[in-house]
Write a protein that holds these residues in place. Structure first.
Motif, mmCIF file in Angstrom:
data_model
loop_
_atom_site.group_PDB
_atom_site.id
_atom_site.type_symbol
_atom_site.label_atom_id
_atom_site.label_comp_id
_atom_site.label_asym_id
_atom_site.label_seq_id
_atom_site.Cartn_x
_atom_site.Cartn_y
_atom_site.Cartn_z
ATOM 1 N N MET A 142 0.800 -1.523 0.110
ATOM 2 C CA MET A 142 0.097 -0.044 -0.073
ATOM 3 C C MET A 142 0.761 1.228 0.083
ATOM 4 O O MET A 142 0.481 2.279 -0.665
ATOM 5 C CB MET A 142 -0.748 -0.164 1.171
ATOM 6 C CG MET A 142 -2.065 -1.059 1.072
ATOM 7 S SD MET A 142 -3.226 -0.798 2.162
ATOM 8 C CE MET A 142 -2.415 -1.580 3.885
ATOM 9 N N SER A 143 2.112 0.958 0.669
ATOM 10 C CA SER A 143 2.739 2.361 0.667
ATOM 11 C C SER A 143 3.501 2.493 -0.689
ATOM 12 O O SER A 143 3.587 3.620 -1.080
ATOM 13 C CB SER A 143 3.984 2.159 1.665
ATOM 14 O OG SER A 143 4.915 3.007 1.335
ATOM 15 N N HIS A 144 3.924 1.701 -1.270
ATOM 16 C CA HIS A 144 4.466 1.976 -2.640
ATOM 17 C C HIS A 144 3.303 2.094 -3.739
ATOM 18 O O HIS A 144 3.745 3.023 -4.407
ATOM 19 C CB HIS A 144 5.186 0.346 -3.082
ATOM 20 C CG HIS A 144 6.448 0.253 -2.639
ATOM 21 N ND1 HIS A 144 7.551 0.854 -3.007
ATOM 22 C CD2 HIS A 144 7.003 -0.292 -1.512
ATOM 23 C CE1 HIS A 144 8.638 0.670 -2.400
ATOM 24 N NE2 HIS A 144 8.145 -0.066 -1.404
ATOM 25 N N LEU A 145 2.217 1.663 -3.522
ATOM 26 C CA LEU A 145 1.111 2.004 -4.317
ATOM 27 C C LEU A 145 0.561 3.342 -4.074
ATOM 28 O O LEU A 145 0.317 4.345 -5.079
ATOM 29 C CB LEU A 145 -0.197 1.195 -4.313
ATOM 30 C CG LEU A 145 -0.019 -0.257 -4.698
ATOM 31 C CD1 LEU A 145 -1.355 -0.875 -4.255
ATOM 32 C CD2 LEU A 145 0.105 -0.219 -6.242
ATOM 33 N N ASN A 146 0.838 3.928 -3.039
ATOM 34 C CA ASN A 146 0.102 5.252 -2.661
ATOM 35 C C ASN A 146 1.424 6.325 -3.245
ATOM 36 O O ASN A 146 1.161 7.481 -3.619
ATOM 37 C CB ASN A 146 0.320 5.591 -1.044
ATOM 38 C CG ASN A 146 -0.127 7.107 -0.813
ATOM 39 O OD1 ASN A 146 -0.934 7.551 -1.429
ATOM 40 N ND2 ASN A 146 0.167 7.418 0.307
ATOM 41 N N HIS A 147 2.810 5.782 -3.040
ATOM 42 C CA HIS A 147 3.923 6.767 -3.434
ATOM 43 C C HIS A 147 3.735 6.641 -5.148
ATOM 44 O O HIS A 147 4.224 7.957 -5.671
ATOM 45 C CB HIS A 147 5.142 5.999 -3.087
ATOM 46 C CG HIS A 147 6.459 6.780 -3.607
ATOM 47 N ND1 HIS A 147 6.646 7.943 -3.007
ATOM 48 C CD2 HIS A 147 7.349 6.402 -4.359
ATOM 49 C CE1 HIS A 147 7.791 8.368 -3.592
ATOM 50 N NE2 HIS A 147 8.157 7.351 -4.538
ATOM 51 N N ASN A 148 3.483 5.852 -5.728
ATOM 52 C CA ASN A 148 3.565 5.702 -7.264
ATOM 53 C C ASN A 148 2.306 6.163 -7.890
ATOM 54 O O ASN A 148 2.246 6.388 -9.177
ATOM 55 C CB ASN A 148 3.996 4.381 -7.819
ATOM 56 C CG ASN A 148 5.448 4.038 -7.171
ATOM 57 O OD1 ASN A 148 6.128 4.820 -7.137
ATOM 58 N ND2 ASN A 148 5.521 2.814 -6.916
ATOM 59 N N MET A 149 1.091 6.506 -6.960
ATOM 60 C CA MET A 149 -0.125 6.719 -7.631
ATOM 61 C C MET A 149 0.140 8.256 -8.093
ATOM 62 O O MET A 149 0.516 9.115 -7.276
ATOM 63 C CB MET A 149 -1.142 6.596 -6.620
ATOM 64 C CG MET A 149 -2.287 6.801 -7.095
ATOM 65 S SD MET A 149 -3.620 6.073 -5.820
ATOM 66 C CE MET A 149 -5.163 6.856 -6.861
ATOM 67 N N PRO A 161 -1.361 11.949 -8.318
ATOM 68 C CA PRO A 161 -2.222 12.778 -7.295
ATOM 69 C C PRO A 161 -3.589 12.995 -7.974
ATOM 70 O O PRO A 161 -3.927 12.881 -9.084
ATOM 71 C CB PRO A 161 -1.617 14.299 -7.419
ATOM 72 C CG PRO A 161 -0.212 13.895 -7.721
ATOM 73 C CD PRO A 161 -0.221 12.893 -8.491
#
Length: 132
Positions: free
Chosen positions: A114-121, A123
């Motif tokens: 989830m952290s990596h998805l949030n970082h790469n998503m 805005p």
């Protein structure tokens, strides 16, 4: 052969298979469960009391709840799961450790993903402009 020849010397019953218990008095087994239940109820009531009172210093409430939760886990492990330091509990301790490892891998891996998805998503405002 006589029945006495099959008995272990000095009343020792030998090793037991996992899940088997020695012939323990039913009253003492029930007493252990009742003590565990009493301690678990006491710790639960104390947790609710600390969370809903103004008698305790407010910044210390999360620490107190964590300590009570760890104590409750200990009560459950000892009184209900019968995890002790005895040599016959090696399989139980290993099974518990393996279960904790699996839970840590699943929960930690989920947070990592989830952290990596949030970082790469992208805005949200840029995503909304692309859809127009």
């Amino acid at each position: 052969m006589s029945e006495q020849a099959y008995d272990e010397p000095h009343g020792h019953h030998g090793d037991l298979a996992p899940g088997e218990e020695e012939s323990v008095n039913l009253g003492s087994r029930v007493l252990g469960y009742v003590i565990g239940l009493g301690l678990a109820l006491l710790l639960t009531a104390t947790s609710f009391f600390i969370a809903n009172t103004d008698l305790v210093w407010q910044p210390s409430i999360p620490v107190a709840l964590i300590v009570l939760a760890i104590a409750q886990m200990g009560v459950h492990l000892v009184f209900f799961l019968h995890i002790t330091t005895g040599p016959d509990n090696t399989n139980n301790v290993l099974a518990l450790a393996f279960g904790l490892l699996i839970v840590f891998l699943v929960v930690g891996g989920s947070f990592w993903i989830m952290s990596h998805l949030n970082h790469n998503m992208m805005p949200m405002d840029q995503l909304m402009q692309m859809q127009r």
